[in-house]
Design a protein around this motif. Structure first.
Motif, short mmCIF file in Angstrom:
data_model
loop_
_atom_site.label_atom_id
_atom_site.label_comp_id
_atom_site.label_asym_id
_atom_site.label_seq_id
_atom_site.Cartn_x
_atom_site.Cartn_y
_atom_site.Cartn_z
N GLY A 39 104.45 -25.29 -41.57
CA GLY A 39 104.77 -24.19 -42.46
C GLY A 39 103.67 -22.99 -42.21
O GLY A 39 103.84 -21.87 -42.88
N GLU A 40 102.62 -23.38 -41.49
CA GLU A 40 101.46 -22.18 -41.54
C GLU A 40 101.51 -21.50 -40.08
O GLU A 40 101.70 -22.40 -38.94
CB GLU A 40 100.05 -22.80 -41.66
CG GLU A 40 99.88 -23.28 -43.11
CD GLU A 40 98.47 -23.62 -43.26
OE1 GLU A 40 98.02 -23.89 -44.59
OE2 GLU A 40 97.48 -23.69 -42.57
N ASP A 41 101.11 -20.44 -40.12
CA ASP A 41 101.56 -19.76 -38.75
C ASP A 41 100.66 -18.55 -38.35
O ASP A 41 100.75 -17.44 -38.80
CB ASP A 41 102.89 -19.20 -38.59
CG ASP A 41 103.04 -18.48 -37.13
OD1 ASP A 41 102.46 -18.83 -35.96
OD2 ASP A 41 103.84 -17.40 -36.98
N TRP A 42 99.18 -19.07 -38.30
CA TRP A 42 98.15 -18.26 -38.08
C TRP A 42 97.10 -18.80 -37.15
O TRP A 42 96.95 -19.83 -36.59
CB TRP A 42 97.27 -17.86 -39.46
CG TRP A 42 96.86 -19.13 -40.03
CD1 TRP A 42 97.35 -19.96 -41.01
CD2 TRP A 42 95.41 -19.93 -39.71
NE1 TRP A 42 96.45 -20.82 -41.41
CE2 TRP A 42 95.46 -20.92 -40.57
CE3 TRP A 42 94.77 -19.66 -38.67
CZ2 TRP A 42 94.37 -21.70 -40.59
CZ3 TRP A 42 93.34 -20.48 -38.80
CH2 TRP A 42 93.14 -21.36 -39.71
N ARG A 43 96.39 -17.53 -36.45
CA ARG A 43 95.40 -17.82 -35.51
C ARG A 43 94.14 -17.28 -35.73
O ARG A 43 93.85 -16.33 -36.34
CB ARG A 43 95.67 -17.56 -34.08
CG ARG A 43 97.08 -18.30 -33.51
CD ARG A 43 97.70 -17.55 -32.38
NE ARG A 43 98.04 -16.00 -32.42
CZ ARG A 43 98.45 -15.15 -31.42
NH1 ARG A 43 98.92 -15.82 -30.24
NH2 ARG A 43 98.55 -14.03 -31.77
N TRP A 44 92.96 -18.11 -35.47
CA TRP A 44 91.57 -17.50 -35.53
C TRP A 44 90.82 -17.54 -34.42
O TRP A 44 90.99 -18.33 -33.42
CB TRP A 44 90.92 -18.35 -36.72
CG TRP A 44 89.56 -18.14 -37.14
CD1 TRP A 44 88.17 -18.99 -36.13
CD2 TRP A 44 88.90 -17.13 -37.85
NE1 TRP A 44 87.21 -18.37 -36.81
CE2 TRP A 44 87.47 -17.48 -37.78
CE3 TRP A 44 89.41 -16.27 -38.63
CZ2 TRP A 44 86.62 -16.59 -38.34
CZ3 TRP A 44 88.80 -15.41 -39.11
CH2 TRP A 44 87.22 -15.34 -38.94
N CYS A 45 90.16 -16.10 -34.41
CA CYS A 45 89.23 -16.20 -33.12
C CYS A 45 87.83 -16.57 -33.53
O CYS A 45 87.25 -15.70 -34.12
CB CYS A 45 89.52 -14.91 -32.33
SG CYS A 45 88.15 -14.57 -30.98
#
Length: 85
Positions: free
Chosen positions: A72-78
């Motif tokens: 259910g989570e859809d994020w990315r981190w650089c």
């Protein structure tokens, strides 16, 4: 602020494990949340977890971008740019 250029370098990856943090499973550890490296597919635990394996993986490999591996989570981190991308 400049836009993160590391996202353009990403391809398709296969998760190293779908059962949990690859490193915690190997040593009998536990995790809070999971993150997947979008360079190689390594699944590691978040910084709220005791071992912080996702960040340790970044520090060892310099692979720049992770995504949440939580349903259910859809994020990315650089890690390099220190921002959600």
């Amino acid at each position: 602020m400049a836009e993160c250029t590391h996202v353009a370098e990403l391809g398709d990856v296969t998760p190293s494990d779908t059962e949990g943090c690859t490193d915690c499973l190997a040593v009998g550890g536990h995790w809070v949340h999971l993150r997947e490296c979008l360079t190689c597919g390594h699944v590691g635990c978040c910084d709220s977890s005791p071992a912080k394996h996702a960040t340790a993986h970044h520090n060892a490999t310099r692979h720049p971008v992770i995504r949440s591996f939580e349903p259910g989570e859809d994020w990315r981190w650089c890690y390099v740019d220190q921002e959600i991308v």
